[in-house]
Design a protein around this motif. Structure first.
Motif, short mmCIF file in Angstrom:
data_model
loop_
_atom_site.label_atom_id
_atom_site.label_comp_id
_atom_site.label_asym_id
_atom_site.label_seq_id
_atom_site.Cartn_x
_atom_site.Cartn_y
_atom_site.Cartn_z
N PRO A 186 1.17 5.56 -8.43
CA PRO A 186 0.01 5.09 -8.29
C PRO A 186 -0.51 3.56 -9.59
O PRO A 186 -1.35 3.35 -9.32
CB PRO A 186 -1.12 6.49 -9.01
N ASP A 187 0.50 4.52 -10.30
CA ASP A 187 -0.20 3.06 -12.03
C ASP A 187 0.60 2.31 -11.02
O ASP A 187 0.54 1.24 -12.04
CB ASP A 187 1.30 3.46 -12.92
N SER A 188 0.49 1.43 -10.44
CA SER A 188 1.40 0.32 -9.68
C SER A 188 0.23 -0.36 -8.53
O SER A 188 -0.34 -1.65 -8.67
CB SER A 188 2.70 -0.01 -8.08
N GLU A 189 -0.64 0.11 -8.59
CA GLU A 189 -1.85 -0.49 -7.27
C GLU A 189 -2.67 -1.49 -8.36
O GLU A 189 -3.08 -2.54 -7.21
CB GLU A 189 -2.73 1.07 -7.50
N GLU A 190 -2.94 -1.42 -8.78
CA GLU A 190 -3.89 -2.53 -9.41
C GLU A 190 -3.51 -3.07 -10.08
O GLU A 190 -3.60 -4.51 -9.29
CB GLU A 190 -4.24 -1.92 -11.18
N ASN A 209 7.83 -9.84 -11.67
CA ASN A 209 7.72 -8.49 -12.10
C ASN A 209 6.62 -7.82 -12.09
O ASN A 209 5.23 -8.76 -12.19
CB ASN A 209 7.77 -9.43 -13.93
N ILE A 210 6.03 -6.71 -12.04
CA ILE A 210 4.52 -6.33 -12.00
C ILE A 210 4.63 -5.30 -12.98
O ILE A 210 6.06 -4.70 -13.32
CB ILE A 210 4.95 -5.70 -10.47
N LYS A 211 3.72 -5.12 -12.96
CA LYS A 211 3.24 -3.97 -14.18
C LYS A 211 4.45 -4.28 -15.31
O LYS A 211 4.72 -2.89 -16.00
CB LYS A 211 3.64 -2.80 -13.53
N LYS A 240 0.60 -1.21 0.06
CA LYS A 240 0.03 0.13 -0.44
C LYS A 240 0.65 1.11 0.17
O LYS A 240 0.87 2.32 -0.74
CB LYS A 240 -0.73 0.01 0.79
N GLU A 241 1.85 1.27 0.53
CA GLU A 241 2.36 2.54 0.40
C GLU A 241 3.75 2.94 -0.97
O GLU A 241 4.23 4.10 -1.01
CB GLU A 241 3.71 2.36 2.20
N PHE A 242 3.87 0.99 -1.73
CA PHE A 242 4.27 1.59 -2.26
C PHE A 242 3.59 2.22 -3.72
O PHE A 242 3.30 3.13 -3.92
CB PHE A 242 4.79 0.64 -2.17
N TRP A 243 2.78 1.75 -3.34
CA TRP A 243 1.17 2.42 -4.58
C TRP A 243 0.52 3.09 -4.24
O TRP A 243 0.60 4.19 -5.41
CB TRP A 243 0.33 1.65 -4.78
N GLU A 244 0.96 4.03 -2.91
CA GLU A 244 0.70 5.35 -2.94
C GLU A 244 2.11 6.20 -3.52
O GLU A 244 1.41 7.87 -4.01
CB GLU A 244 0.19 5.43 -1.31
N THR A 249 11.58 0.25 -7.83
CA THR A 249 11.04 -0.24 -8.95
C THR A 249 12.57 -0.35 -9.80
O THR A 249 13.57 -1.11 -9.12
CB THR A 249 11.50 1.92 -10.05
N HIS A 250 12.10 -0.79 -11.05
CA HIS A 250 13.19 -2.04 -11.79
C HIS A 250 14.65 -1.31 -11.55
O HIS A 250 15.60 -1.97 -11.18
CB HIS A 250 12.94 -1.65 -13.76
#
Length: 97
Positions: free
Chosen positions: A17-21, A59-61, A10-14, A85-86
Motif C-alpha cells: 500500500p505504501d507504493s500506491e500514491e 525508481n519508485i518511492k 493496482k495489484e502491486f499497490w494492493e 521491490t528493489h
C-alpha cells in the motif's frame, strides 16, 4: 502515452500500500507524456535507467520499488513488464521480463 496494463500496478499497490500514491503519480505523468525518445524520459526522470531495446527502469518511492517498462516510441505505448521491490528487481533479468 498509452499504458498497458494499469492492472499490474493496482495489484502491486494492493500488496504494498505504501507504493500506491507513487505508482499513481508515475501513471498520471506517463499517461500525459508524449515521450518520443529516451531523452524525453531523462528530461522528466533523471534517475530513470535507459536500457537497450526500449526498456526503461523507474525508481519508485525513493528507490524502494522498481518499475520496468518497454516503450514503443513510434506508437506512444508503454508496456509494464515488471514492478517489484528493489530486492526482487535485483533477482530479475529485466531484459527478458
Amino acid at each position: 502515452m498509452r499504458i498497458i496494463s494499469r492492472k499490474t500496478l493496482k495489484e502491486f499497490w494492493e500488496k504494498y500500500p505504501d507504493s500506491e500514491e507513487h505508482l499513481k503519480a508515475w501513471y498520471q505523468i506517463a499517461n500525459d507524456a508524449e515521450w518520443a525518445t529516451p531523452q524525453d524520459i531523462k528530461e522528466q526522470y533523471r534517475n530513470a535507467s535507459i536500457l537497450k531495446d526500449g526498456r526503461v527502469v523507474f525508481n519508485i518511492k525513493g528507490n524502494t520499488y522498481r518499475l520496468v517498462v518497454w516503450i514503443n516510441y513510434e506508437f506512444y505505448t508503454i508496456y509494464i513488464r515488471f514492478v517489484g521491490t528493489h530486492e526482487e528487481y535485483d533477482e530479475t533479468d529485466v531484459q527478458t521480463v
